[in-house]
Design an enzyme around this catalytic site. Structure first.
Site, PDB file in Angstrom:
ATOM      1  N   THR A 115       8.250   0.671  59.780  1.00 42.05           N
ATOM      2  CA  THR A 115       8.262  -0.765  59.476  1.00 42.05           C
ATOM      3  C   THR A 115       8.934  -1.034  58.140  1.00 42.05           C
ATOM      4  O   THR A 115       8.927  -0.205  57.252  1.00 42.05           O
ATOM      5  CB  THR A 115       6.828  -1.345  59.442  1.00 42.05           C
ATOM      6  OG1 THR A 115       6.129  -0.772  58.340  1.00 42.05           O
ATOM      7  CG2 THR A 115       6.079  -1.041  60.710  1.00 42.05           C
ATOM      8  N   LYS A 170       9.281  11.861  46.373  1.00 44.60           N
ATOM      9  CA  LYS A 170      10.232  12.128  45.287  1.00 44.60           C
ATOM     10  C   LYS A 170       9.534  12.855  44.129  1.00 44.60           C
ATOM     11  O   LYS A 170       9.855  12.638  42.960  1.00 44.60           O
ATOM     12  CB  LYS A 170      10.888  10.823  44.800  1.00 44.60           C
ATOM     13  CG  LYS A 170      11.510  10.020  45.957  1.00 44.60           C
ATOM     14  CD  LYS A 170      12.395   8.895  45.491  1.00 44.60           C
ATOM     15  CE  LYS A 170      12.873   8.078  46.690  1.00 44.60           C
ATOM     16  NZ  LYS A 170      13.746   6.964  46.323  1.00 44.60           N
ATOM     17  N   SER A 473      11.834 -45.597  62.269  1.00 41.18           N
ATOM     18  CA  SER A 473      11.492 -46.814  61.537  1.00 41.18           C
ATOM     19  C   SER A 473      12.570 -47.860  61.824  1.00 41.18           C
ATOM     20  O   SER A 473      13.760 -47.564  61.750  1.00 41.18           O
ATOM     21  CB  SER A 473      11.439 -46.499  60.037  1.00 41.18           C
ATOM     22  OG  SER A 473      11.185 -47.664  59.308  1.00 41.18           O
ATOM     23  N   GLY A 476      11.974 -50.959  66.565  1.00 41.67           N
ATOM     24  CA  GLY A 476      11.446 -52.090  67.334  1.00 41.67           C
ATOM     25  C   GLY A 476      10.075 -51.825  67.946  1.00 41.67           C
ATOM     26  O   GLY A 476       9.598 -52.625  68.760  1.00 41.67           O
ATOM     27  N   SER A 545       5.580 -41.207  64.587  1.00 41.65           N
ATOM     28  CA  SER A 545       5.173 -39.925  65.190  1.00 41.65           C
ATOM     29  C   SER A 545       6.373 -39.054  65.573  1.00 41.65           C
ATOM     30  O   SER A 545       6.671 -38.881  66.744  1.00 41.65           O
ATOM     31  CB  SER A 545       4.245 -40.132  66.392  1.00 41.65           C
ATOM     32  OG  SER A 545       4.582 -41.255  67.157  1.00 41.65           O
TER      33      SER A 545
END
Lengths: 632, 304
Positions: A115, A170, A473, A476, A545
């Site tokens: 990893t 090391k 916004s 309507g 929204s």
């Protein structure tokens, strides 16, 4: 070579059957390697493969060729070339994903998850750790413990890896110094004392030169422990999961014909025996195990890890997602729990958002109800947070749409680990571990009253419903909502407008305009709309929204209440030209930020119930079109 | 005997993991299919699928992409397996390739492979509307495979995006798809070549006889022994096949698959020979050696 028989090569006089049974009877160790970027992980894995003679002739030839102009050991090989797989990675010289490697000795087969070290790959490390029993944590002897060492240790502890080997690499570059080794070991033990590891060893190695990998190095006569490979061959990591409580998540209902009905799955923990009394965790329905079926013949018992098919002695309702357990030993069965989560997606986690949760074979919609705090993975300090970003770790509470069976992760990795999935793009967003079930969920039930919504609808003479407007916004929304409300009230119907601006003056005046605040804004409004509809009203919600997830959430909060999503689709140029409140002008001047359409996105609905075209239709036409859809 | 999960051998664990993956596919997808390439890995895959669903039959079809240049013994073996084990076998050949007589002699291995394998596969997956395709690839085969997920997402063009893979945690597989997308699923991900052979040995799984040494007619092409399997093989002027005792470590299209000289005529002998030999498995396949990263590139294009 050594007395340790690393290579699985039978000699000519070996009895082949003996050798083969040795191969088939090996045990398995899954481990991961982690540590900072330059600590030499890839070199170490390459070295393990090389020393267990797993590098084949053609690979070795191309490897020596590729190793020119690179940092090589005595063998003239850059071992890291063996394991850095993807082309992009070789170009960048870093490991960016989890890679799996395999090698074996006569005693054990090893699966290695390699990893990456960078902080931005915390998620890859968590992924590698989730299937590992042991971790090799690399430290550069010259540098000692680094931030990464601490971060990786924390993630190991979070994911529940119990066995850690601190590989102090090391060591040749510090002249094989015992003092350096002892100091790093002591530092680490002090740091890790609360992380709950069950076994620990520190080994001084040089992956490049091969010290203390297979055989004790003559250059570290002071080191009394085992070299790395023998240690990995001999360590016992298997927690005997068969000693834990019996858990059998049903994966697939096996029904070849009317005479056979079995439940296929893998025993997650414990032991199942023919004749055992079992319970379905959700329904608490009891039955006995009549037989344990496999293609190799019926078994008397099945232990954790075995994939089998259970046949019960009676017909009870069992399907995928059910968990079978012994009676008196059932897991939690509720819809709320606390969990730790590693966030793995670019899109942040917000409380209030709805996701899919997969735990074992159960998949349900779920919401993060609270983000208690996030934990700094480098310092382990906790701090308040409104959201979790990529690679952040947080403590959350989760509510699922329906109860599920689970255990705390520390008791059972299979029934306590879960993932969250994005509901639109289906990405895996986070990895969670259940800390504990929240008791209040079990005791708090909804009070049901005799006067219900149907009764109120009859009284009002019309059905309650929610009309959810979405749009930019100035598109309507409020104009149309206003026209509809006037008409409804004129007809004697009970209607009410929830308007974005108005609600922000009161109920939501504590909320700003960050993404997190917008999510909460919508959640609250959706709950209020539900209550109002439950009281019998036609609720007109006029909110920008902008996010699909929140509109979906609003629909879910509405439950069985009729819900109509009306998208007022007016192009931004038209809205900006209208600019009734002067907001676009302000946003353009930079006086307000996070303004939808300018510097905050609007995610147009993909499946709105109704689309109104605000640039071409008049508000009256739009109101008429919508009114006809209400079915009143 | 006191039961213990710690006593499960690595092969028992690998078997259980693969069975779990098979069941997850059957439970989570609407139209799964299993790629059946007839080789030893496919034989193990078939055996595990039978175990996963026993006593039910395998609840999805097996798909063979027939390039028309497979060994004759492979086709015979395939049909016998379908008959013995009662699975649904679907065979697809790229009709455009057949119409244009695409073959490994005139078109070169990489174009031929692209048309008769990669494109044929995409055609078959598209036509079958399969949402999950199970394959026998293993992570130990090749560097880019080492990073592939067990449940590996494909976009609507069947392409793999190696930099944007879904994290895969525990054994909790994310099986969700958008319309048109699909999943490639690799139940043998954690098996090695030695695991495959020892499992075939201990479970007595039938495999194509081409894996066992016997005298076969071969010619030599760029240092590789190629078996002359039928009359379509184009011999060069003055070239005559000679009998050699050979076997195959990997099976594919016969004009592209190198034979190795060997006397290994039984499973134990094959395993012994494999362990003593020092050449990696895919060396015998010509398609991988074109360029560095060639497998990764092929996979991004939709190759299995």
């Amino acid at each position: 070579m050594s007395t340790l028989s690393t290579a699985s090569i039978p000699s000519p006089d070996t009895d082949i059957d003996v050798w083969l049974s040795q191969q088939t009877d090996k045990s398995l160790l899954r481990f991961l390697t982690c540590g900072s970027v330059d600590d030499g992980k890839s070199t170490l894995i390459g070295r393990l493969l090389y020393d267990s003679q797993l590098i084949l002739d053609d690979q070795l030839a191309s490897l020596k060729n590729d190793s020119r102009n690179r940092h090589v050991g005595d063998e003239g090989i850059d071992f890291s070339l063996l394991v850095d797989g993807l082309v992009a990675e070789r170009e960048q010289g870093i490991t960016i994903d989890v890679a799996y490697r395999f090698f074996s000795t006569d005693k054990r087969k090893f699966i290695v998850a390699d990893t990456p070290g960078h902080e931005q790959y915390t998620r890859n490390m968590a992924t590698g750790a989730s299937n590992a029993d042991l971790a090799l944590l690399l430290v550069d002897a010259r540098k000692g413990l680094l931030t990464q060492t601490r971060r990786h240790s924390f993630i190991l502890s979070l994911i529940g890896v119990k066995h850690v080997v601190l590989v102090i690499n090391k060591i040749d570059l510090v002249d094989y110094s015992e003092e350096v080794f002892a100091q790093i070991e002591a530092d680490y033990l002090e740091f890790a004392k609360d992380l709950g590891f069950k076994s620990f060893a520190a080994v001084p190695v040089s992956a490049l030169r091969g010290d203390n990998i297979v055989e004790p190095s003559t250059r570290t006569p002071w080191f009394k422990g085992q070299p790395l490979l023998p240690y990995l061959e001999n360590i016992i990591v298997d927690e005997d999961k068969s000693q834990a409580l019996f858990r059998f998540p049903v994966q697939w209902v096996n029904r070849p014909n009317l005479d056979f009905r079995g439940f296929s799955g893998t025993v997650a923990s414990g032991v199942a025996r023919v004749g055992d009394e079992i319970l379905v965790a959700a329904s608490k329905k009891p039955a006995k195990i009549a037989s344990i079926v496999t293609m190799d013949g019926d078994l008397e018992q099945a232990v954790a890890g075995q994939a089998v098919t259970l046949v019960l002695d009676r017909e009870i309702d069992v399907s995928r997602g059910d968990v079978l357990t012994h009676s008196g030993q059932t897991p939690d069965f509720s819809n709320q729990f606390q969990a730790e989560i590693v966030w793995m997606a670019d899109e942040p986690a917000y409380p209030g958002r709805s996701y899919l949760l997969k735990l074992g074979t159960q998949m349900v919609p779920a919401t993060i109800t609270d983000l208690k705090h996030k934990t700094n993975v480098n310092t382990l300090e906790k701090s308040a947070a409104k959201r979790l970003d990529l690679n952040e770790v947080g403590t959350i509470t989760i509510a699922t749409d329906k109860p599920i069976a689970f255990d705390p992760y520390k008791d059972n990795g299979t029934t306590g680990g879960f993932i969250l999935i994005d509901r639109i793009h289906n990405l895996t967003l986070g990895a969670g571990t259940v800390t504990y079930g929240l008791q209040r969920a079990k005791n708090l039930s909804y009070q049901s009253f005799d006067v219900n919504r149907e009764a109120r609808s009859r009284l009002n003479g019309h059905e309650a419903q929610i009309i959810w407007f979405t749009g930019l916004s100035g598109s309507g929304k409020s104009t149309v909502a206003n026209l509809i409300e006037k008409r409804l009230v004129a007809e004697g119907k009970h209607a009410y407008i929830l308007d974005g601006d108005n609600v922000r003056h009161g109920l939501n005046k504590d909320l700003g305009f960050t993404e997190a605040a917008r999510v909460e804004n919508i959640r609250r409004v959706a709950e209020v709309a539900r209550l109002m509809a439950d009281a019998g009203l036609i609720v007109l919600v006029s909110f920008i929204s902008p996010f699909r997830n929140e509109r979906r959430l609003a629909r879910e909060i509405a439950g069985d209440i009729k819900f109509l999503e009306a998208y007022v689709d007016t192009p931004i140029e038209v809205c900006e030209a209208r600019d009734p409140k002067g907001l676009y002008a302000k946003a353009r001047r930079g006086e307000i930020t996070n303004f939808t359409g300018i510097d905050s996105p609007f995610e147009a609905p993909e499946r709105a119930d109704l689309v109104l075209h605000g640039a071409t239709a008049t508000p009256e036409d739009m109101a008429e079109e919508l009114y006809r859809r209400l079915g009143l | 005997m006191s039961p213990s999960s710690a006593s499960l051998t690595h092969l028992a664990r690998l078997e259980a993991e693969s069975i779990e993956i098979f069941r997850e596919v059957a439970a989570s997808f609407e139209r799964p299919v299993m790629m059946y390439s007839i080789g030893k890995d496919s034989s193990v895959l078939l055996h595990l699928a039978r175990k996963a669903f026993y006593p039910s039959r395998i609840p999805f079809p097996l798909l063979h992409i027939d390039t028309t240049w497979k060994f004759g013994e492979m086709i015979a073996f395939r049909d016998k397996m379908a008959e013995d084990f009662g699975f649904e076998l679907r065979v697809h050949t790229n009709p455009d390739g057949v119409a244009n007589n695409v073959n490994p002699f005139d078109h070169g291995s990489s174009r031929y492979t692209d048309i008769m394998k990669t494109q044929a596969l995409r055609q078959a997956l598209g036509a079958g509307k399969y949402d999950a395709a199970i394959g026998g690839a293993r992570r130990d085969e090749e560097k880019s495979r080492a990073k592939e997920r067990i449940f590996s997402h494909r976009n609507a063009n069947h392409a793999w995006d190696p930099k944007n893979q879904r994290p895969e945690l525990w054994r909790v597989y994310n099986t969700r798809l958008a319309p048109g997308e699909s999943m490639r699923v690799f139940p043998l991900s954690n098996w090695t070549e030695l695991d495959i052979w020892t499992y075939i040995y201990s479970e007595q799984i039938p495999i194509v006889p081409l894996y066992f040494a016997k005298p076969r007619p071969v010619v030599e092409r760029s240092g590789t022994m190629i078996m002359v399997d039928d009359e379509r093989f184009r011999l060069e002027d003055g070239e005559t096949p000679r009998e050699e005792i050979v076997r195959f470590r990997t099976l594919g299209c016969y004009p592209l698959t190198g034979a190795i000289p060997s006397n290994a005529a039984t499973l134990p002998e094959i395993i012994m020979e494999m362990q003593a030999s020092r050449t990696s498995e895919r060396e015998g396949r010509l398609i991988d050696s074109d360029q560095a990263g060639s497998m990764e590139k092929k996979k991004q294009e939709g190759y299995f």
